[in-house]
Design a protein around this motif. Structure first.
Motif, PDB file in Angstrom:
ATOM      1  N   GLN A 273       0.829  -1.209   0.000  1.00  0.00           N
ATOM      2  CA  GLN A 273       0.000   0.000   0.000  1.00  0.00           C
ATOM      3  C   GLN A 273       0.857   1.249   0.000  1.00  0.00           C
ATOM      4  O   GLN A 273       0.535   2.243  -0.644  1.00  0.00           O
TER       5      GLN A 273
ATOM      6  N   ALA B   6       2.063   1.968  -3.453  1.00  0.00           N
ATOM      7  CA  ALA B   6       0.984   2.495  -4.296  1.00  0.00           C
ATOM      8  C   ALA B   6       0.698   3.952  -3.962  1.00  0.00           C
ATOM      9  O   ALA B   6       0.467   4.784  -4.836  1.00  0.00           O
ATOM     10  N   THR B   7       0.735   4.269  -2.668  1.00  0.00           N
ATOM     11  CA  THR B   7       0.475   5.650  -2.251  1.00  0.00           C
ATOM     12  C   THR B   7       1.559   6.576  -2.766  1.00  0.00           C
ATOM     13  O   THR B   7       1.295   7.657  -3.278  1.00  0.00           O
TER      14      THR B   7
ATOM     15  N   GLY C 283       1.007   7.221  -6.355  1.00  0.00           N
ATOM     16  CA  GLY C 283      -0.208   7.948  -6.721  1.00  0.00           C
ATOM     17  C   GLY C 283      -0.335   9.319  -6.127  1.00  0.00           C
ATOM     18  O   GLY C 283      -1.128  10.129  -6.580  1.00  0.00           O
ATOM     19  N   VAL C 284       0.457   9.622  -5.064  1.00  0.00           N
ATOM     20  CA  VAL C 284       0.325  10.906  -4.394  1.00  0.00           C
ATOM     21  C   VAL C 284       1.633  11.670  -4.484  1.00  0.00           C
ATOM     22  O   VAL C 284       2.224  12.038  -3.491  1.00  0.00           O
TER      23      VAL C 284
ATOM     24  N   ASN D 292      -6.408  13.426  -6.282  1.00  0.00           N
ATOM     25  CA  ASN D 292      -5.904  12.308  -5.505  1.00  0.00           C
ATOM     26  C   ASN D 292      -6.520  12.246  -4.117  1.00  0.00           C
ATOM     27  O   ASN D 292      -5.988  11.611  -3.220  1.00  0.00           O
TER      28      ASN D 292
ATOM     29  N   SER E  23      -8.861  10.675  -2.912  1.00  0.00           N
ATOM     30  CA  SER E  23      -9.200   9.323  -2.451  1.00  0.00           C
ATOM     31  C   SER E  23      -8.012   8.633  -1.790  1.00  0.00           C
ATOM     32  O   SER E  23      -8.187   7.657  -1.063  1.00  0.00           O
ATOM     33  N   LYS E  24      -6.810   9.131  -2.038  1.00  0.00           N
ATOM     34  CA  LYS E  24      -5.612   8.539  -1.449  1.00  0.00           C
ATOM     35  C   LYS E  24      -5.211   9.208  -0.140  1.00  0.00           C
ATOM     36  O   LYS E  24      -4.245   8.814   0.483  1.00  0.00           O
ATOM     37  N   ILE E  25      -5.935  10.257   0.252  1.00  0.00           N
ATOM     38  CA  ILE E  25      -5.634  10.962   1.487  1.00  0.00           C
ATOM     39  C   ILE E  25      -6.422  10.322   2.631  1.00  0.00           C
ATOM     40  O   ILE E  25      -7.647  10.225   2.569  1.00  0.00           O
TER      41      ILE E  25
ATOM     42  N   TYR F 136      -9.882  11.848   4.611  1.00  0.00           N
ATOM     43  CA  TYR F 136     -10.079  13.071   3.822  1.00  0.00           C
ATOM     44  C   TYR F 136     -11.381  13.785   4.157  1.00  0.00           C
ATOM     45  O   TYR F 136     -12.445  13.171   4.257  1.00  0.00           O
TER      46      TYR F 136
ATOM     47  N   ILE G  52       3.355  11.374   1.323  1.00  0.00           N
ATOM     48  CA  ILE G  52       2.006  11.255   1.868  1.00  0.00           C
ATOM     49  C   ILE G  52       1.452  12.651   2.136  1.00  0.00           C
ATOM     50  O   ILE G  52       2.203  13.615   2.303  1.00  0.00           O
TER      51      ILE G  52
END
Length: 331
Positions: free
Chosen positions: A14, A17-18, A21-22, A34, A36-38, A41, A55
């Motif tokens: 994970q 991936a984070t 993506g971030v 992004n 959805s990755k926080i 949120y 992050i």
């Protein structure tokens, strides 16, 4: 963890991936593609990229020092999560165990930073990589966790008192903890600007640092620590934003304390330097911190004068064991 444990292998996947993506730039982001990755949120909260960790953490976090028990802390954490605050700091074993209990069933929804302050390098018996890793293992076991989101070793306040060999042992332990899946990200805390600067410039393994930042703190006009942090892409958290509560005049009542707290946080947030992590003892204090995030950042002339006055008053009543905060006027 939603009552199901996240294995060390799962979290490492994970994390990769984070990071992929971030990969957002420095500074703040209220709403991004992004989102959805926080973690945790909330569109009304502001988020900032934590250096090379990539992050996104809330613009304010929850400090570890507080007088709350597990039940009270659980309610405080719930209020934080509802408001979008996704970073919790705990630097002593009792704080870590309390917060881990308060987070049971939702551990994966926030970032929990931890340290075993009494069994790390402030204690001369814990100045080797082997002993530091054993201390981390003990803390994870006792708090019933498989890993830490951030292991930030608590160093001597004057970090320059550590030998170069000890610095190497610190970094070796951090690096091994990350490789072994015991910590997603690594760093340290200290109250020594020059030593912090040396550490982040000499050791690229350092991802996050933690140091004091109060209403009297300003960016140094030359050779600022913040230039080094930017160049090395190291994330920074600011402790003691309320000068160990010396900023407050309790005789004037809670509303005056709340207003002073918001002024302090607005000043720190406007500096765009650190993520402040104030201690919060009651859910009402969480609401006040969140309100500060939503308010206008730049202080007007009257507010600046008020902040200056109350900061000097705070300096005048600092307890003896917090006099070192006066060394943090320029960073």
């Amino acid at each position: 963890m939603n009552d199901k444990s996240v294995s060390r292998r799962q979290f490492m996947g994970q994390a990769a991936a984070t990071a992929a993506g971030v990969a957002l730039g420095l500074g703040a982001a209220k709403a991004t593609e992004n989102a959805s990755k926080i973690l945790c949120y909330n569109p009304d909260m502001e988020y900032r990229r934590l250096g090379k960790t990539n992050i996104m953490v809330s613009a304010v976090g929850l400090g570890g020092h507080s007088r709350s028990n597990v039940e009270e802390r659980s309610e405080i954490i719930s209020r934080c999560m509802d408001a979008g605050i996704n970073y919790i700091d705990a630097c002593w074993d009792n704080e870590v165990k309390r917060d881990a209990k308060a987070l049971r069933g939702r551990r994966d929804k926030v970032y929990l930073a931890l340290s075993h302050g009494a069994k790390e390098v402030r204690n001369e018996d814990f100045r080797t990589s082997k002993k530091l890793l054993a201390s981390l293992d003990e803390l994870l076991r006792d708090s019933k966790q498989e890993y830490a989101d951030l292991w930030r070793i608590t160093c001597l306040e004057p970090g320059g008192r550590h030998s170069f060999n000890t610095a190497c042992e610190i970094v070796d332990a951090l690096e091994k903890a990350k490789k072994q899946g015991k910590a997603r990200f690594v760093g340290f805390s200290s109250h020594d600007r020059r030593w912090i600067k040396f550490m982040i410039e000499y050791f690229p393994q350092v991802e996050v640092v933690c140091f004091p930042f109060t209403t009297m703190t300003k960016r140094a006009p030359q050779d600022s620590l913040f230039e080094a942090l930017k160049q090395r892409d190291v994330g920074a958290f600011g402790i003691k934003p309320f000068a160990a509560a010396s900023l407050f005049d309790t005789d004037k009542g809670p509303e005056d304390c709340n207003r002073r707290g918001r002024l302090a946080l607005r000043y720190i947030l406007h500096s765009n330097t650190v993520v402040p992590i104030p201690g919060m003892n009651r859910p009402e204090e969480v609401e006040n911190v969140v309100k500060a995030v939503s308010e206008r950042r730049q202080l007007d002339v009257q507010e600046r004068a008020e902040l200056e006055t109350m900061s000097r008053q705070a300096w005048a009543v600092l307890p003896n064991h917090y006099q070192w905060l006066k060394n943090w006027q320029y960073v």
